[in-house]
Write a protein that holds these residues in place. Structure first.
Motif, short mmCIF file in Angstrom:
data_model
loop_
_atom_site.label_atom_id
_atom_site.label_comp_id
_atom_site.label_asym_id
_atom_site.label_seq_id
_atom_site.Cartn_x
_atom_site.Cartn_y
_atom_site.Cartn_z
N GLU A 68 -87.52 12.14 10.16
CA GLU A 68 -86.45 11.52 9.38
C GLU A 68 -85.78 12.51 8.42
O GLU A 68 -84.89 12.12 7.66
CB GLU A 68 -86.99 10.33 8.60
N GLY A 69 -86.22 13.76 8.43
CA GLY A 69 -85.59 14.77 7.59
C GLY A 69 -85.98 14.69 6.13
O GLY A 69 -85.25 15.18 5.26
N ARG A 70 -87.11 14.10 5.83
CA ARG A 70 -87.55 13.99 4.44
C ARG A 70 -88.42 15.17 4.02
O ARG A 70 -89.02 15.15 2.96
CB ARG A 70 -88.32 12.68 4.25
N VAL A 71 -88.47 16.19 4.85
CA VAL A 71 -89.29 17.37 4.57
C VAL A 71 -88.36 18.54 4.30
O VAL A 71 -87.45 18.82 5.08
CB VAL A 71 -90.21 17.68 5.77
N LYS A 72 -88.58 19.20 3.18
CA LYS A 72 -87.81 20.41 2.86
C LYS A 72 -88.50 21.60 3.48
O LYS A 72 -89.72 21.71 3.45
CB LYS A 72 -87.74 20.62 1.34
N ARG A 73 -87.71 22.49 4.00
CA ARG A 73 -88.28 23.72 4.55
C ARG A 73 -87.94 24.85 3.59
O ARG A 73 -86.87 24.88 3.00
CB ARG A 73 -87.72 24.00 5.93
N GLY A 74 -88.86 25.76 3.43
CA GLY A 74 -88.64 26.89 2.55
C GLY A 74 -89.86 27.78 2.52
O GLY A 74 -90.81 27.58 3.26
N THR A 75 -89.83 28.72 1.62
CA THR A 75 -90.94 29.66 1.49
C THR A 75 -91.87 29.20 0.37
O THR A 75 -91.54 28.30 -0.41
CB THR A 75 -90.41 31.07 1.15
N ALA A 76 -92.99 29.86 0.27
CA ALA A 76 -93.92 29.58 -0.82
C ALA A 76 -93.26 29.89 -2.16
O ALA A 76 -93.45 29.16 -3.14
CB ALA A 76 -95.20 30.39 -0.65
N ASP A 77 -92.46 30.94 -2.20
CA ASP A 77 -91.75 31.29 -3.44
C ASP A 77 -90.79 30.16 -3.85
O ASP A 77 -90.67 29.84 -5.03
CB ASP A 77 -90.98 32.60 -3.28
N ASP A 78 -90.11 29.56 -2.87
CA ASP A 78 -89.22 28.44 -3.16
C ASP A 78 -89.99 27.28 -3.78
O ASP A 78 -89.54 26.65 -4.74
CB ASP A 78 -88.51 27.96 -1.90
N LEU A 79 -91.15 27.00 -3.22
CA LEU A 79 -91.97 25.91 -3.72
C LEU A 79 -92.45 26.19 -5.14
O LEU A 79 -92.41 25.31 -6.01
CB LEU A 79 -93.17 25.67 -2.80
N ILE A 80 -92.88 27.39 -5.40
CA ILE A 80 -93.33 27.77 -6.75
C ILE A 80 -92.21 27.59 -7.75
O ILE A 80 -92.41 27.05 -8.84
CB ILE A 80 -93.88 29.23 -6.75
N LYS A 81 -91.01 28.02 -7.38
CA LYS A 81 -89.87 27.85 -8.28
C LYS A 81 -89.56 26.38 -8.51
O LYS A 81 -89.30 25.94 -9.63
CB LYS A 81 -88.64 28.56 -7.71
N GLU A 82 -89.60 25.59 -7.44
CA GLU A 82 -89.30 24.16 -7.56
C GLU A 82 -90.34 23.44 -8.43
O GLU A 82 -90.01 22.53 -9.19
CB GLU A 82 -89.24 23.50 -6.18
N LEU A 83 -91.57 23.84 -8.34
CA LEU A 83 -92.64 23.24 -9.14
C LEU A 83 -92.71 23.83 -10.54
O LEU A 83 -93.52 23.41 -11.35
CB LEU A 83 -93.98 23.39 -8.43
N LYS A 84 -91.89 24.82 -10.78
CA LYS A 84 -91.82 25.49 -12.09
C LYS A 84 -93.17 26.07 -12.49
O LYS A 84 -93.64 25.90 -13.62
CB LYS A 84 -91.29 24.53 -13.16
#
Length: 87
Positions: A68-84
């Protein structure tokens, strides 16, 4: 949950467990702390089946999220930034 001191099992053997396991799961108390849990084979199998069903449900939900497209794709660095998590 029923409880039995480890010393009682040492003294009476498996008969001490047999008397209580019919009433349900059993904590074995050692040094005044619950240390072990004794389950009937039937109860153990019920827990294994429930664990497998929960696992399959999580996988199905994750696959549905992906579909359903509810999953974001990205790198570990992207996730770290998003989680602050970075300073």
């Amino acid at each position: 949950m029923n409880a039995i001191p480890a010393q009682e099992i040492k003294r009476r053997g498996i008969a001490a467990v047999d008397d209580l396991i019919a009433k349900g799961d059993l904590h074995v108390i050692r040094n005044n702390q619950p240390q072990y849990v004794v389950l009937s084979e039937e109860r153990y199998q019920e827990l294994i089946v429930a664990e497998q069903e929960a696992y399959y449900a999580r996988v199905r939900a994750s696959l549905e999220d992906l579909k359903e497209g509810r999953v974001k794709r990205g790198t570990a660095d992207d996730l770290i930034k998003e989680l602050k998590l970075e300073d």
